[in-house]
Design a protein around this motif. Structure first.
Motif, PDB file in Angstrom:
ATOM      1  N   HIS A   1       0.820  -1.212   0.000  1.00 14.04           N
ATOM      2  CA  HIS A   1       0.000   0.000   0.000  1.00 14.04           C
ATOM      3  C   HIS A   1       0.860   1.272   0.000  1.00 14.04           C
ATOM      4  N   GLY A   2       2.076   1.134  -0.484  1.00 14.09           N
ATOM      5  CA  GLY A   2       2.934   2.298  -0.703  1.00 14.09           C
ATOM      6  C   GLY A   2       3.568   2.899   0.534  1.00 14.09           C
ATOM      7  N   MET A   3       3.730   2.068   1.580  1.00 14.48           N
ATOM      8  CA  MET A   3       4.330   2.594   2.815  1.00 14.48           C
ATOM      9  C   MET A   3       5.456   1.698   3.313  1.00 14.48           C
ATOM     10  N   VAL A   4       6.367   2.313   4.069  1.00 10.10           N
ATOM     11  CA  VAL A   4       7.493   1.585   4.650  1.00 10.10           C
ATOM     12  C   VAL A   4       7.265   1.463   6.153  1.00 10.10           C
ATOM     13  N   LEU A   5       7.285   0.217   6.650  1.00 14.43           N
ATOM     14  CA  LEU A   5       7.174   0.009   8.098  1.00 14.43           C
ATOM     15  C   LEU A   5       8.581   0.131   8.685  1.00 14.43           C
ATOM     16  N   VAL A   6       8.820   1.263   9.323  1.00 10.28           N
ATOM     17  CA  VAL A   6      10.150   1.576   9.872  1.00 10.28           C
ATOM     18  C   VAL A   6      10.375   0.808  11.175  1.00 10.28           C
ATOM     19  N   ASP A   7       9.429   0.932  12.098  1.00  9.78           N
ATOM     20  CA  ASP A   7       9.512   0.197  13.372  1.00  9.78           C
ATOM     21  C   ASP A   7       8.122   0.143  14.005  1.00  9.78           C
ATOM     22  N   PHE A   8       7.979  -0.703  15.005  1.00  9.39           N
ATOM     23  CA  PHE A   8       6.702  -0.767  15.723  1.00  9.39           C
ATOM     24  C   PHE A   8       6.905  -1.414  17.081  1.00  9.39           C
ATOM     25  N   LYS A   9       5.920  -1.172  17.954  1.00 11.19           N
ATOM     26  CA  LYS A   9       5.953  -1.713  19.305  1.00 11.19           C
ATOM     27  C   LYS A   9       4.781  -2.660  19.513  1.00 11.19           C
ATOM     28  N   LEU A  10       5.045  -3.792  20.133  1.00 15.74           N
ATOM     29  CA  LEU A  10       3.967  -4.714  20.501  1.00 15.74           C
ATOM     30  C   LEU A  10       3.967  -4.907  22.004  1.00 15.74           C
ATOM     31  N   GLU A  11       2.786  -5.212  22.550  1.00 15.31           N
ATOM     32  CA  GLU A  11       2.708  -5.639  23.946  1.00 15.31           C
ATOM     33  C   GLU A  11       2.092  -7.032  23.957  1.00 15.31           C
ATOM     34  N   PHE A  12       2.511  -7.807  24.929  1.00 16.56           N
ATOM     35  CA  PHE A  12       2.023  -9.180  25.037  1.00 16.56           C
ATOM     36  C   PHE A  12       1.432  -9.426  26.415  1.00 16.56           C
TER      37      PHE A  12
END
Ligand code: UDP
Length: 235
Positions: free
Chosen positions: A170-181
């Motif tokens: 969809h034309g975007m770059v996933l640079v970073d992300f945070k998850l919680e568990f």
């Protein structure tokens, strides 16, 4: 439609309510934007609905790929139904490109691509400003069950593969992300909280425009305009 009963907890961006079913909770996404551990704050009408919608969509994609999360269903503009979980006190971050704290802390150049995705754990504690922790800290301080650490790392990497591909399409770059568990009612470890532009960095693949919460953190432009662009592209 499940009914909201007692308010269980109110955080910076969400309110958690109990329902008639003890194992199910309602998350209400607020219109509040916060950054820098709550030091910077604003009310932005429509933000809660955008995050709830984007987050629900992402959880559905993860479910299609067999990833366990607390998400049950989207109930309304600002609410989702989730399984009650025992949340761990760690945040799991995956990075594909350097941005944010790794630039400040380790001297990477913003936008530098990592040889392979980097997984980091942070202690969820605003007073201490969410410090970086290693496995021995997680064990010593009991921030999460020791056996959950490899599950968090492997799940985070799998989520990274799924979402990087999805956003790229969809034309975007996933640079970073945070998850919680946390531990779900069936005893398994699953993703909790939200997965939204509040908790990830997304750049336009062509222009490099930042579409995520960095707009708010660093006054780069209208936050909601960025979130609306993301939603429009992925829905
Ligand atoms: N992040 C988050 N909650 C936090 C800290 C970070 O959702 O309490 C997200 C942040 O939006 C980014 C990623 O995790 O997508 C990595 O954040 P970083 O460590 O660079 O910290 P920042 O500089 O954003 O505070």
């Amino acid at each position: 439609m499940p009914k909201k009963l007692k308010k269980l907890y109110e955080g910076k961006a969400k309110i958690v309510y109990e329902t008639e079913e003890p194992d199910k909770l309602i998350l209400h996404f607020k219109d509040t934007a916060t950054a820098f551990d709550g030091v910077k704050k604003a009310e932005l009408k429509g933000k809660g609905a955008l995050n709830n919608t984007i987050s629900s969509l992402i959880f559905e994609i993860l479910h299609e790929h067999g990833i366990k999360t607390h998400f049950i269903e989207k109930l309304s503009d600002n609410e989702m139904l989730v399984w009650r979980a025992e949340r761990f006190l760690v945040e799991t971050v995956v990075r594909n490109f350097a941005a944010g704290s790794v630039v400040k802390r380790l001297g990477f150049k913003e936008g530098e691509k990592f040889k392979k995705p980097l997984v980091e754990f942070f202690y969820k504690n605003d007073e201490l400003h969410d410090p970086l922790v290693c496995e021995p800290h997680i064990e010593l301080m009991n921030l999460a069950p020791i056996e959950a650490i490899p599950v968090m790392r492997e799940t985070a990497l799998k989520v990274n593969e799924i979402l990087s591909k999805f956003f790229k399409e969809h034309g975007m770059v996933l640079v970073d992300f945070k998850l919680e568990f946390g531990k779900l009612p069936d005893g398994s470890v699953g993703i909790v909280d939200e997965i939204s532009p509040d908790s990830m960095r997304l750049w336009d693949a062509n222009t490099g425009e930042k579409l995520d919460k960095d707009r708010f953190r660093f006054d780069l432009g209208d936050l909601l305009e960025g979130y609306r662009k993301i939603l429009k592209r992925i829905s």
